[in-house]
Motif scaffolding. Sequence first.
Motif, PDB file in Angstrom:
ATOM      1  N   ASP A   1      21.324  89.463 -30.836  1.00 44.27           N
ATOM      2  CA  ASP A   1      22.467  90.519 -29.017  1.00 44.27           C
ATOM      3  C   ASP A   1      21.148  90.490 -27.787  1.00 44.27           C
ATOM      4  N   ARG A   2      19.761  90.288 -28.285  1.00 44.52           N
ATOM      5  CA  ARG A   2      19.420  90.624 -27.898  1.00 44.52           C
ATOM      6  C   ARG A   2      17.899  89.517 -27.516  1.00 44.52           C
ATOM      7  N   THR A   3      17.143  88.325 -26.593  1.00 45.32           N
ATOM      8  CA  THR A   3      16.335  86.721 -26.970  1.00 45.32           C
ATOM      9  C   THR A   3      15.421  87.580 -26.038  1.00 45.32           C
ATOM     10  N   ILE A   4      14.448  88.058 -26.788  1.00 41.95           N
ATOM     11  CA  ILE A   4      12.023  88.315 -26.272  1.00 41.95           C
ATOM     12  C   ILE A   4      11.792  87.505 -26.275  1.00 41.95           C
ATOM     13  N   ILE A   5      11.612  86.981 -25.363  1.00 44.61           N
ATOM     14  CA  ILE A   5      10.572  85.076 -24.981  1.00 44.61           C
ATOM     15  C   ILE A   5       8.986  85.859 -24.391  1.00 44.61           C
ATOM     16  N   ALA A   6       8.313  85.334 -25.010  1.00 46.63           N
ATOM     17  CA  ALA A   6       6.451  85.512 -24.402  1.00 46.63           C
ATOM     18  C   ALA A   6       5.908  84.267 -24.646  1.00 46.63           C
ATOM     19  N   GLY A   7       4.961  83.830 -23.549  1.00 48.45           N
ATOM     20  CA  GLY A   7       4.175  82.812 -24.983  1.00 48.45           C
ATOM     21  C   GLY A   7       3.287  82.251 -23.546  1.00 48.45           C
ATOM     22  N   GLU A   8       2.563  80.801 -23.901  1.00 50.43           N
ATOM     23  CA  GLU A   8       1.901  79.937 -22.710  1.00 50.43           C
ATOM     24  C   GLU A   8       2.195  78.758 -22.983  1.00 50.43           C
ATOM     25  N   ALA A   9       2.458  77.924 -21.597  1.00 49.84           N
ATOM     26  CA  ALA A   9       1.838  79.072 -20.326  1.00 49.84           C
ATOM     27  C   ALA A   9       2.646  78.853 -19.402  1.00 49.84           C
ATOM     28  N   ALA A  10       2.722  80.080 -18.609  1.00 47.85           N
ATOM     29  CA  ALA A  10       3.552  80.548 -18.082  1.00 47.85           C
ATOM     30  C   ALA A  10       4.425  79.477 -17.234  1.00 47.85           C
ATOM     31  N   SER A  11       3.360  78.890 -16.473  1.00 49.71           N
ATOM     32  CA  SER A  11       4.350  78.239 -15.913  1.00 49.71           C
ATOM     33  C   SER A  11       5.090  76.648 -15.841  1.00 49.71           C
ATOM     34  N   HIS A  12       4.478  76.627 -16.986  1.00 49.87           N
ATOM     35  CA  HIS A  12       4.974  75.388 -18.259  1.00 49.87           C
ATOM     36  C   HIS A  12       5.816  75.565 -19.041  1.00 49.87           C
ATOM     37  N   CYS A  13       5.504  75.358 -20.220  1.00 46.89           N
ATOM     38  CA  CYS A  13       5.684  75.569 -21.449  1.00 46.89           C
ATOM     39  C   CYS A  13       7.453  76.887 -21.273  1.00 46.89           C
ATOM     40  N   VAL A  14       6.257  77.545 -21.223  1.00 45.63           N
ATOM     41  CA  VAL A  14       7.460  78.751 -20.919  1.00 45.63           C
ATOM     42  C   VAL A  14       8.808  78.821 -20.449  1.00 45.63           C
ATOM     43  N   LEU A  15       8.306  78.859 -19.148  1.00 45.98           N
ATOM     44  CA  LEU A  15       9.168  78.450 -18.001  1.00 45.98           C
ATOM     45  C   LEU A  15      10.050  77.461 -17.900  1.00 45.98           C
ATOM     46  N   THR A  16       9.752  76.125 -18.123  1.00 42.24           N
ATOM     47  CA  THR A  16      10.680  75.026 -19.000  1.00 42.24           C
ATOM     48  C   THR A  16      11.554  75.437 -20.042  1.00 42.24           C
ATOM     49  N   SER A  17      10.797  75.898 -21.265  1.00 46.50           N
ATOM     50  CA  SER A  17      11.527  76.574 -22.256  1.00 46.50           C
ATOM     51  C   SER A  17      13.314  77.351 -21.635  1.00 46.50           C
ATOM     52  N   VAL A  18      12.534  78.648 -21.095  1.00 44.08           N
ATOM     53  CA  VAL A  18      13.879  79.827 -20.925  1.00 44.08           C
ATOM     54  C   VAL A  18      14.582  78.833 -20.142  1.00 44.08           C
ATOM     55  N   ARG A  19      14.253  77.868 -18.818  1.00 40.94           N
ATOM     56  CA  ARG A  19      15.674  76.868 -17.855  1.00 40.94           C
ATOM     57  C   ARG A  19      16.437  75.840 -19.001  1.00 40.94           C
ATOM     58  N   GLN A  20      15.502  75.310 -19.819  1.00 39.14           N
ATOM     59  CA  GLN A  20      16.716  74.792 -21.174  1.00 39.14           C
ATOM     60  C   GLN A  20      17.448  75.380 -22.249  1.00 39.14           C
ATOM     61  N   ILE A  21      17.100  76.448 -22.338  1.00 37.79           N
ATOM     62  CA  ILE A  21      17.813  77.628 -23.127  1.00 37.79           C
ATOM     63  C   ILE A  21      18.885  78.283 -22.315  1.00 37.79           C
ATOM     64  N   CYS A  22      18.572  78.002 -21.412  1.00 41.66           N
ATOM     65  CA  CYS A  22      20.080  78.544 -20.757  1.00 41.66           C
ATOM     66  C   CYS A  22      21.019  77.965 -19.927  1.00 41.66           C
ATOM     67  N   GLU A  23      19.826  76.642 -19.698  1.00 41.13           N
ATOM     68  CA  GLU A  23      20.948  75.340 -19.532  1.00 41.13           C
ATOM     69  C   GLU A  23      21.745  74.623 -21.099  1.00 41.13           C
ATOM     70  N   GLY A  24      21.228  74.897 -21.771  1.00 42.45           N
ATOM     71  CA  GLY A  24      21.802  74.833 -22.832  1.00 42.45           C
ATOM     72  C   GLY A  24      22.380  75.886 -23.538  1.00 42.45           C
ATOM     73  N   LEU A  25      22.776  76.585 -23.274  1.00 39.53           N
ATOM     74  CA  LEU A  25      23.644  78.272 -23.663  1.00 39.53           C
ATOM     75  C   LEU A  25      24.554  78.243 -22.405  1.00 39.53           C
ATOM     76  N   ALA A  26      24.192  77.743 -21.438  1.00 39.79           N
ATOM     77  CA  ALA A  26      25.573  77.683 -20.590  1.00 39.79           C
ATOM     78  C   ALA A  26      26.332  78.625 -20.534  1.00 39.79           C
ATOM     79  N   ASP A  27      26.075  79.857 -20.732  1.00 40.81           N
ATOM     80  CA  ASP A  27      27.379  80.687 -20.551  1.00 40.81           C
ATOM     81  C   ASP A  27      26.227  81.914 -19.818  1.00 40.81           C
ATOM     82  N   LEU A  28      26.978  82.542 -19.358  1.00 40.49           N
ATOM     83  CA  LEU A  28      26.006  84.461 -18.991  1.00 40.49           C
ATOM     84  C   LEU A  28      26.199  85.142 -19.504  1.00 40.49           C
ATOM     85  N   GLU A  29      27.343  85.275 -21.342  1.00 42.03           N
ATOM     86  CA  GLU A  29      27.498  86.162 -21.654  1.00 42.03           C
ATOM     87  C   GLU A  29      25.916  86.659 -22.560  1.00 42.03           C
TER      88      GLU A  29
END
Length: 255
Positions: free
Chosen positions: A184-212
Motif C-alpha cells: 500500500d506504501r513504499t518508502i525510499i531512502a539511500g545514497e546518493a540522492a542525485s544518482h542512485c536514488v533519483l535514477t532508481s525512483v525514476r526507473q521504478i515509476c517508469e516500470g510500474l507505469a501506473d499512477l495508482e
Amino acid sequence: MTNPRVFTLLIDCQEDFMEGGALPVTGARADMARLAAFIAKHRHTITRIGYSLDTHQPISIFFPCWWRNASGEHPAPFTLITKEEVQEGLWMPIYDREQSMACLHHLGAVMIWTYHCLQGSAGAALEGTIQQAVTEHALATQTNPYVLTKGLDRVSEMYGIVHPEHNPHGLTHRELLDEIALYDRTIIAGEAASHCVLTSVRQICEGLADLELTKRITLLTDCMSPIAGFEEQMTAGFAELERKYRIQLVKSTEV
C-alpha cells in the motif's frame, strides 16, 4: 480494517558512500542515523525492508583501469570520457572495444569513478547502523529483507535499481517491481540522492507505469544526500517525478 502493508526500500546504504569511504557523500552518515531511527520507530509498521547493494568488480568500464591515453596514462576519477574523445583517440579502451563503443554510442559519455563497492570488500557492506536496524526489523517481524545486488555488468554503470544505463541484453529486475506493487506504501531512502536514488525512483515509476501505484511512493528527504555539484540536477529530477508520477517527498519525522 487491515493495517496497510508498507515496504521500505533502502538504496545503496553502503560504507563506501559514507564519509571516509571510497566515494563519500557529504552528510551520508547523519542520513543513516536518521534512517535507522526511522526504522526502529516504525519497526512494527513496516511490513518488509528491501535494500540494494551496489557491487562492482575492479575491471569495469567506469573505473580508471579500463581506459588509457596515448601516453599510457589512466584517467583520473571524475573524468568524463565522451564518444568524440574516443573517436579522436584521446582515450582508448583497454578492454572490449566493441562493447565500449556500443555503450558510448548509447550514452554519449562515461563517468570515471573511484574504485568503490568492490565485490566482497568492507566498503560494499551495509552501513553499520542500517545493518543493525534491518536485522532487528527482520527478527521482530519474522520477515527476511528483500536484497538486490546491482552493478556487476562490467560494460555499463547501473545507477538505478531496475536496469543498467546501457542495457543491450534487456536486463530488468521485474521481480522488484512486482514486489513493490504488493504494498500500500513504499518508502525510499539511500545514497546518493542525485544518482542512485533519483535514477532508481525514476526507473521504478517508469516500470510500474501506473499512477495508482506510483502515488504510493514516499521519499525520505532527510535520509539521503546528493553528490556535491549535482544538487540542482537532483532537485529538478525529483520535482519532475513528483509532478509526473505524484510521488511524495517528506522528512522522516513527518511520516
